[in-house]
Design a protein around this motif. Sequence first.
Motif, mmCIF file in Angstrom:
data_model
loop_
_atom_site.group_PDB
_atom_site.id
_atom_site.type_symbol
_atom_site.label_atom_id
_atom_site.label_comp_id
_atom_site.label_asym_id
_atom_site.label_seq_id
_atom_site.Cartn_x
_atom_site.Cartn_y
_atom_site.Cartn_z
ATOM 1 N N ASP A 1 24.615 -31.379 -10.817
ATOM 2 C CA ASP A 1 25.789 -30.703 -10.260
ATOM 3 C C ASP A 1 25.716 -29.228 -10.622
ATOM 4 O OD1 ASP A 1 28.248 -29.759 -9.525
ATOM 5 O OD2 ASP A 1 29.419 -31.180 -10.707
ATOM 6 N N LEU B 1 25.847 -32.250 -4.422
ATOM 7 C CA LEU B 1 25.337 -33.049 -5.544
ATOM 8 C C LEU B 1 23.920 -33.526 -5.235
ATOM 9 C CD1 LEU B 1 28.372 -35.328 -6.484
ATOM 10 C CD2 LEU B 1 27.380 -33.524 -7.895
ATOM 11 N N SER C 1 30.843 -29.702 -8.429
ATOM 12 C CA SER C 1 31.123 -30.690 -7.390
ATOM 13 C C SER C 1 31.952 -31.860 -7.903
ATOM 14 C CB SER C 1 29.807 -31.216 -6.802
ATOM 15 O OG SER C 1 29.005 -30.157 -6.324
#
Length: 221
Positions: free
Chosen positions: A26, A15, A30
């Motif tokens: 993202d 991230l 994630s």
Amino acid sequence: IKEDALRRDFTANSLYYSPSSECIYDFCGSLEDINKQQLTLIGDPKQRYAEDPVRMLRALRFASKLRFSIEENTHSQISESASLIRNISNARLFDESIKLFHNTYAHDICEQLNQSGLLQQIYPLYCRHIEHHPWVTSMLQQALQNTSERIQQGKPVTIAYLYAVLLWPEFQKRVSIVGTKPVDLPKLGYKAIDLIKEQSQITSIPKRHAYAIKDIWEYQV
């Protein structure tokens, strides 16, 4: 930034946050995996483990630390690729050993290492005694528990103690032929150093730890 994200080991660690826009980026799903409390390797597990087999150890360690499950393909490929860990330098595997065992969740990691076959690859001298001597497993579990308690209490710990436990069954077997009374300490010391050198071919053991291990064993006779 997307290329950098894809180089990370696990989705949970890919991230990105922009302070200026206050946005989270993202690129690998994630957030979904974090919400599911699942550890997922980025890319094809077989290829990624072949690129760096230490990723297998990280997967088990992070999952235990975070109390995450491991995504099915990420997990199943560890057993398939376990032998690749022997391609890692002994110095790096020693450093990884400290990370694996000097924490409060080492007991869970050790079970995962055993189930995946990694324990056999890294500590074969220990594993050869597990099946026929149940006390071997109990002894290691107690040692890991003692280490965990010391860490929680803010007390110092040393990897020499855990290596002394891991190699103790093999050491007992090798010194049983010494058998003289009083104990021939020089001969016992030679056998200790030979055993430590053998393990050092897989996980290097610095001299200060090697001598500490030998001293621990000699105190037992």
